[in-house]
Design a protein around this motif. Sequence first.
Motif: not given
Length: 249
Positions: A1-6, A15-26, A31-33, A56-62
């Motif tokens: 079952m595919a779980a959509a990222a919320v 969601c994009g790529s984990s641990s990527s830099s988002s802008g200068s120095g970010t 977090v999969f939760a 920056k913290v990005v979440f994928s809830f499922a």
Amino acid sequence: MAAAAVLGAGLLSGCGSSSSSSGSGTKTITVFAAASLQQVFTQLGNQFQTEHPGTKVVFSFAGSSDLAVQLNQGAPADVFASADQANMDKVTKTNRITAKPQTFATNVLTIVTPPGNPDHIANFADLAKPNVHLVVCAPQVPCGTATKKVEGETKVKLSPVSEESSVTDVLTKVETGQADAGLVYVTDASSAGNKVTTVAFPESKTAVNTYPIAAVADSKNADVANQWVAMITGAEGQKALSQAGFGAP
């Protein structure tokens, strides 16, 4: 079952790529939760970003079972917070997580019905009545595992009309009138407010879910990932979890 990222409100969209830099120095962590953590983790994510400038913290809830499958298939992530130990074990066995998971919360089930409890459900046994359209979590999902355990303890055989891939899906079906009753965590019932009526049952104490958290081994921003884990297991995270209705670890 595919779980959509919320994604948590106010946090990075996509969601994009984990641990990527988002802008200068970010530095960004993903977090999969477990779905039941959505409200409190979103709140803590905003706090974390304020307290750690440049992060920056990005979440994928499922459902935890879906998240464990995704992690074992190589999905990019930095932290995994599961609603049970079994799904965390699935990920540690593949060495996607090598750090020792830390228990940070507990949770128990409760019954939710549409407002006013029109079917007059008073206890767990009432869920087995033939006229009650019951929705529960699928057995592989932590809330579904807990449901099966309570069934075994009470000898009450449930016949749900639907088994969902996450606890929030169960809650939504009750909120929208698609079900007469559902079994969700007490924290989800609390967050729903007056959209549902809650019916506690003492047998829920026979199926306490324990929540572990750990950083993913191949995180490219391990320092930030570990800071997030420290926040959740520390005083600030524990206070927020308690206020959201979670039990102590």
